[in-house]
Motif scaffolding. Structure first.
Motif, PDB file in Angstrom:
ATOM      1  N   GLU A  85       8.594 -53.854  18.927  1.00 22.46           N
ATOM      2  CA  GLU A  85       8.407 -53.793  17.470  1.00 22.46           C
ATOM      3  C   GLU A  85       7.113 -53.076  17.112  1.00 22.46           C
ATOM      4  N   ARG A  86       6.065 -53.376  17.892  1.00 24.27           N
ATOM      5  CA  ARG A  86       4.756 -52.752  17.609  1.00 24.27           C
ATOM      6  C   ARG A  86       4.115 -52.285  18.914  1.00 24.27           C
ATOM      7  N   PRO A  87       4.673 -51.218  19.497  1.00 22.90           N
ATOM      8  CA  PRO A  87       4.097 -50.722  20.756  1.00 22.90           C
ATOM      9  C   PRO A  87       2.807 -49.943  20.509  1.00 22.90           C
ATOM     10  N   VAL A  88       1.887 -49.992  21.443  1.00 25.12           N
ATOM     11  CA  VAL A  88       0.629 -49.227  21.361  1.00 25.12           C
ATOM     12  C   VAL A  88       0.350 -48.610  22.726  1.00 25.12           C
ATOM     13  N   ILE A  89      -0.194 -47.399  22.712  1.00 26.71           N
ATOM     14  CA  ILE A  89      -0.614 -46.734  23.951  1.00 26.71           C
ATOM     15  C   ILE A  89      -2.138 -46.760  24.003  1.00 26.71           C
ATOM     16  N   SER A  90      -2.679 -47.435  24.998  1.00 24.83           N
ATOM     17  CA  SER A  90      -4.131 -47.576  25.138  1.00 24.83           C
ATOM     18  C   SER A  90      -4.662 -46.414  25.982  1.00 24.83           C
ATOM     19  N   VAL A  91      -5.727 -45.763  25.501  1.00 29.56           N
ATOM     20  CA  VAL A  91      -6.210 -44.557  26.186  1.00 29.56           C
ATOM     21  C   VAL A  91      -7.668 -44.747  26.605  1.00 29.56           C
ATOM     22  N   ASN A  92      -7.935 -44.597  27.906  1.00 26.36           N
ATOM     23  CA  ASN A  92      -9.330 -44.644  28.365  1.00 26.36           C
ATOM     24  C   ASN A  92      -9.789 -43.228  28.750  1.00 26.36           C
ATOM     25  N   GLY A  93     -11.004 -43.148  29.262  1.00 23.91           N
ATOM     26  CA  GLY A  93     -11.594 -41.837  29.534  1.00 23.91           C
ATOM     27  C   GLY A  93     -10.879 -41.041  30.609  1.00 23.91           C
ATOM     28  N   ASN A  94     -10.337 -41.716  31.617  1.00 23.83           N
ATOM     29  CA  ASN A  94      -9.608 -40.989  32.661  1.00 23.83           C
ATOM     30  C   ASN A  94      -8.269 -40.470  32.137  1.00 23.83           C
ATOM     31  N   ALA A  95      -7.548 -41.332  31.426  1.00 23.85           N
ATOM     32  CA  ALA A  95      -6.239 -40.919  30.902  1.00 23.85           C
ATOM     33  C   ALA A  95      -6.405 -39.751  29.929  1.00 23.85           C
ATOM     34  N   ALA A  96      -7.460 -39.823  29.094  1.00 23.08           N
ATOM     35  CA  ALA A  96      -7.674 -38.752  28.110  1.00 23.08           C
ATOM     36  C   ALA A  96      -7.982 -37.430  28.801  1.00 23.08           C
ATOM     37  N   ALA A  97      -8.715 -37.484  29.906  1.00 24.73           N
ATOM     38  CA  ALA A  97      -9.043 -36.246  30.618  1.00 24.73           C
ATOM     39  C   ALA A  97      -7.829 -35.704  31.370  1.00 24.73           C
ATOM     40  N   LEU A  98      -7.007 -36.593  31.892  1.00 26.33           N
ATOM     41  CA  LEU A  98      -5.909 -36.156  32.773  1.00 26.33           C
ATOM     42  C   LEU A  98      -4.651 -35.744  32.025  1.00 26.33           C
ATOM     43  N   VAL A  99      -4.265 -36.499  31.002  1.00 32.56           N
ATOM     44  CA  VAL A  99      -2.968 -36.253  30.358  1.00 32.56           C
ATOM     45  C   VAL A  99      -3.030 -36.330  28.824  1.00 32.56           C
ATOM     46  N   ASP A 169       3.058 -55.908  20.396  1.00 31.38           N
ATOM     47  CA  ASP A 169       3.833 -56.769  21.303  1.00 31.38           C
ATOM     48  C   ASP A 169       3.906 -56.154  22.697  1.00 31.38           C
ATOM     49  N   VAL A 170       3.888 -54.816  22.772  1.00 27.48           N
ATOM     50  CA  VAL A 170       3.931 -54.128  24.072  1.00 27.48           C
ATOM     51  C   VAL A 170       2.770 -53.139  24.116  1.00 27.48           C
ATOM     52  N   VAL A 171       1.966 -53.201  25.176  1.00 28.36           N
ATOM     53  CA  VAL A 171       0.828 -52.280  25.317  1.00 28.36           C
ATOM     54  C   VAL A 171       1.016 -51.470  26.594  1.00 28.36           C
ATOM     55  N   PHE A 172       0.999 -50.155  26.441  1.00 30.71           N
ATOM     56  CA  PHE A 172       1.070 -49.268  27.604  1.00 30.71           C
ATOM     57  C   PHE A 172      -0.357 -48.918  27.984  1.00 30.71           C
ATOM     58  N   CYS A 181      -5.960 -56.343  32.069  1.00 25.17           N
ATOM     59  CA  CYS A 181      -4.512 -56.535  32.163  1.00 25.17           C
ATOM     60  C   CYS A 181      -4.193 -58.031  32.054  1.00 25.17           C
ATOM     61  N   GLY A 182      -4.945 -58.842  32.814  1.00 21.82           N
ATOM     62  CA  GLY A 182      -4.736 -60.290  32.790  1.00 21.82           C
ATOM     63  C   GLY A 182      -5.005 -60.860  31.394  1.00 21.82           C
ATOM     64  N   ALA A 183      -6.066 -60.357  30.740  1.00 21.90           N
ATOM     65  CA  ALA A 183      -6.431 -60.874  29.410  1.00 21.90           C
ATOM     66  C   ALA A 183      -5.344 -60.547  28.383  1.00 21.90           C
ATOM     67  N   LEU A 184      -4.797 -59.357  28.472  1.00 21.78           N
ATOM     68  CA  LEU A 184      -3.727 -58.980  27.524  1.00 21.78           C
ATOM     69  C   LEU A 184      -2.481 -59.830  27.752  1.00 21.78           C
ATOM     70  N   ARG A 185      -2.175 -60.084  29.013  1.00 20.09           N
ATOM     71  CA  ARG A 185      -1.006 -60.920  29.324  1.00 20.09           C
ATOM     72  C   ARG A 185      -1.234 -62.344  28.803  1.00 20.09           C
ATOM     73  N   ALA A 186      -2.485 -62.811  28.981  1.00 20.26           N
ATOM     74  CA  ALA A 186      -2.793 -64.193  28.579  1.00 20.26           C
ATOM     75  C   ALA A 186      -2.667 -64.399  27.076  1.00 20.26           C
ATOM     76  N   ILE A 187      -2.828 -63.331  26.285  1.00 22.97           N
ATOM     77  CA  ILE A 187      -2.647 -63.510  24.834  1.00 22.97           C
ATOM     78  C   ILE A 187      -1.246 -63.059  24.396  1.00 22.97           C
ATOM     79  N   GLY A 188      -0.344 -62.992  25.354  1.00 29.57           N
ATOM     80  CA  GLY A 188       1.073 -62.847  25.021  1.00 29.57           C
ATOM     81  C   GLY A 188       1.604 -61.430  24.903  1.00 29.57           C
ATOM     82  N   LYS A 189       0.821 -60.435  25.324  1.00 32.05           N
ATOM     83  CA  LYS A 189       1.327 -59.054  25.244  1.00 32.05           C
ATOM     84  C   LYS A 189       2.134 -58.732  26.499  1.00 32.05           C
ATOM     85  N   ALA A 190       3.173 -57.937  26.321  1.00 32.87           N
ATOM     86  CA  ALA A 190       3.819 -57.335  27.492  1.00 32.87           C
ATOM     87  C   ALA A 190       2.966 -56.114  27.845  1.00 32.87           C
ATOM     88  N   VAL A 191       2.647 -55.948  29.121  1.00 31.02           N
ATOM     89  CA  VAL A 191       1.766 -54.849  29.553  1.00 31.02           C
ATOM     90  C   VAL A 191       2.514 -53.941  30.520  1.00 31.02           C
TER      91      VAL A 191
END
Ligand code: ATP
Ligand code: MG
Length: 261
Positions: A85-99, A169-172, A181-191
């Motif tokens: 329903e509310r997917p989000v793509i999380s981008v860090n410095g490596n991902a931004a440089a690579l793709v 609800d879903v975080v890529f 990753c563990g913290a996001l799962r603990a607050i109920g997100k699918a990762v």
């Protein structure tokens, strides 16, 4: 391996590419060069270079190609993003440089906004990453905010966007750290994670793990969305999610590494 985009800086990817034309590790060295360029652009942290080194070693062991266990996970990941329903793509410095361009495309085809999230927080680096994504066609890039905080995290990754990761609800998370990753799962997100090491905490704790290099996995995800957008999607999506078996995908990946096959 996908097409590697040229560099805009002196002595960057193009120059290195020309000088490595026949080198057996050419693709790997070009990817490395993109990260070095990311550091020069203020996008990637120096720590990101070290994290990449760990990834390279695992990529060597899986044969630097997208394996069957990754393809199963890519299908499930795409399905989960499209069904969210509310997917989000999380981008860090490596991902931004690579793709960067591939993440922008994935965001467009899955209707999942891009949100900057970095371990070593600085406003300048968030600006640099957002500007880089915009340069590759990105729009409405979400930024971390002190208004929404994941309390169990101590790094800069605790700051999230109230309209993005905070209510997703879903975080890529291409390239994640185990704590987050563990913290996001603990607050109920699918990762959904991309991690070349099937034994990392990230790989184990994610809901879906793509054991592959982000430079191959993200373009393949875009391709997969386009493949299934021709009708009958609902059924295909549900089947792709059902077919994914986390423990066996990770066991297959680890088995491939240990057996050398
Ligand atoms: P964890 O915190 O999940 O237990 P870790 O501490 O071993 O993992 P980190 O330093 O947190 O590892 O993050 C680096 C991870 O990112 C490594 O597991 C590495 O395999 C992975 N990685 C690095 N570059 C890439 C890449 N280009 N594609 C996919 N995975 C990558
Ligand atoms: Mg870690």
């Amino acid at each position: 391996m996908g097409e590697l985009h040229g560099s805009h800086t002196r002595g960057g990817v193009d120059d290195v590419g020309a000088s490595l034309a026949s080198h057996p590790r050419r693709d790997s060295l070009l990817i490395r060069e993109r990260l070095v360029e990311g550091v020069h652009l203020g996008i990637t942290s120096e720590h990101g270079l070290i994290a990449h080194g760990r990834g390279e070693a695992f990529d060597y062991l899986i044969g630097e190609r997208t394996r069957g266990f990754a393809e199963i996970a890519i299908r499930a990941a795409v399905a989960a993003l499209l069904l969210a329903e509310r997917p989000v793509i999380s981008v860090n410095g490596n991902a931004a440089a690579l793709v960067p361009g591939e993440l922008v495309k994935l965001s467009e085809v899955t209707c999942a906004p891009l949100e900057v999230n970095i371990f070593h927080h600085s406003e300048e680096r968030v600006d640099a990453i957002a500007a880089h994504l915009i340069g590759f066609g990105g729009a409405d890039i979400l930024r971390p905010s002190k208004e929404a905080v994941i309390e169990t995290l101590s790094s800069g990754r605790r700051y999230v966007n109230p309209e993005g990761i905070a209510r997703a609800d879903v975080v890529f998370v291409p390239l994640e750290d185990g704590d987050r990753c563990g913290a996001l799962r603990a607050i109920g997100k699918a990762v959904i994670a991309v991690d070349l090491n099937p034994m990392s905490r990230t790989s184990r704790d994610a809901s879906i793990t793509i054991v592959d290099n982000v430079v191959r996995a993200v373009p393949r995800m875009v391709e997969r969305v386009l493949e299934i957008s021709d009708g009958g999607e609902g059924e295909v999506l549900r089947r792709d999610v059902e077919d994914y078996e986390h423990a066996s995908v990770l066991a297959d990946a680890e088995g491939a590494i240990r057996s050398g096959l």
